[in-house]
Design an enzyme around this catalytic site. Structure first.
Site, PDB file in Angstrom:
ATOM      1  N   GLU A  57      66.645  46.229  53.680  1.00  0.00           N
ATOM      2  CA  GLU A  57      66.722  47.954  53.209  1.00  0.00           C
ATOM      3  C   GLU A  57      65.516  48.399  52.642  1.00  0.00           C
ATOM      4  OE1 GLU A  57      69.390  49.074  54.595  1.00  0.00           O
ATOM      5  OE2 GLU A  57      71.123  48.108  54.543  1.00  0.00           O
TER       6      GLU A  57
ATOM      7  N   CYS B  99      74.577  43.281  61.883  1.00  0.00           N
ATOM      8  CA  CYS B  99      73.758  44.216  61.084  1.00  0.00           C
ATOM      9  C   CYS B  99      74.516  44.780  59.969  1.00  0.00           C
ATOM     10  CB  CYS B  99      73.098  45.417  61.907  1.00  0.00           C
ATOM     11  SG  CYS B  99      71.816  45.950  61.168  1.00  0.00           S
ATOM     12  N   HIS B 100      74.978  46.278  59.714  1.00  0.00           N
ATOM     13  CA  HIS B 100      75.578  46.759  58.789  1.00  0.00           C
ATOM     14  C   HIS B 100      77.116  46.743  59.300  1.00  0.00           C
ATOM     15  CE1 HIS B 100      71.625  48.612  58.446  1.00  0.00           C
ATOM     16  NE2 HIS B 100      71.943  48.342  56.959  1.00  0.00           N
TER      17      HIS B 100
END
Length: 238
Positions: A171, A139-140
């Site tokens: 996002e 993910c991030h």
């Protein structure tokens, strides 16, 4: 020489207000829990680590949309193996990279704040990679790659690699794209581009999608946390 069956799971140490509703970001629960369960189920020891030795949860990740059923039972049980391990989280200076074969960067939007300059975590990941281990991120989590150098080539560790991670479209769908710009943070796609990597995205930003490129393993979102962990163990044995 066989590498140890031990995994370092990194958590963001950032736990400040991020969302427009005033909620804090931080570590995203299932992106920590699912990898932990995957590694433990295969007999790997897990050690949690963060840049400061502290962490806090992303408040949105506690919502029923993301945390329910068995996951919530484990999370709420203070005596669960998961919670016991979290109580022993360490700083990078308290960890010896030579003891681990996999570095897994868990996520949450908090990582966009601290992972790019988390030199302690980056050193651990670089050393594990140099030793023949695997560096994985979901993910991030790929925000960790921003200043993560290959100790042998002196280039970014994902230079010339294919990776995935949370998408710019995702996002926008979460309505945080403007917040990211306002706070002068890089998205995962921007990090990949600046590091010389090829960014691959799934058809849908919420699909379970993870990829392996050598000993770099990445996944795109919370639904991909388990498959990313499984891939990292497979890459270790490839």
């Amino acid at each position: 020489m066989a590498l140890p069956s031990k995994v370092l799971v990194a958590l963001t140490s950032y736990n400040g207000v991020f969302y427009e509703d005033g909620s804090k970001t931080g570590a995203f629960v299932v992106e920590v829990l699912h990898p932990f369960q995957a590694y433990k189920s295969k007999g790997f020891e897990v050690q949690f680590v963060s840049e400061t030795g502290t962490f806090g949860w992303d408040e949105h990740s506690l919502a029923p949309d993301f945390l329910d059923g068995d996951d919530k039972k484990v999370f709420d049980d203070k005596s669960s193996d998961f919670n016991k391990h979290l109580q022993t989280i360490k700083k990078p200076s308290e960890v010896n990279a030579d003891d681990y074969s996999i570095f897994f960067a868990s996520a949450g939007h908090g990582t966009l704040f601290d992972y790019p300059t988390a030199s302690g975590l980056q050193h651990l990941a670089a050393k594990i990679y140099k030793n023949g281990g695997v560096v994985a991120a979901v993910c991030h989590g790929p925000a960790i790659f921003e200043n993560l150098m290959d100790l042998d080539t002196k280039k970014n560790i994902i230079d010339g690699k294919s990776i995935t991670g949370f998408t710019d479209i995702g996002e926008v769908q979460l309505s945080v794209d403007k917040l990211i710009k306002e706070k002068k943070l890089n998205t995962v796609e921007q990090t990949a581009k600046s590091a010389g990597a090829k960014f691959l995205a799934p058809i849908g930003p919420w699909d379970d999608y993870s990829i392996t490129d050598g000993r770099i393993v990445t996944g795109v979102n919370p639904a991909s946390a388990h498959s990313t962990a499984i891939r990292s163990m497979n890459a270790l044995n490839a």
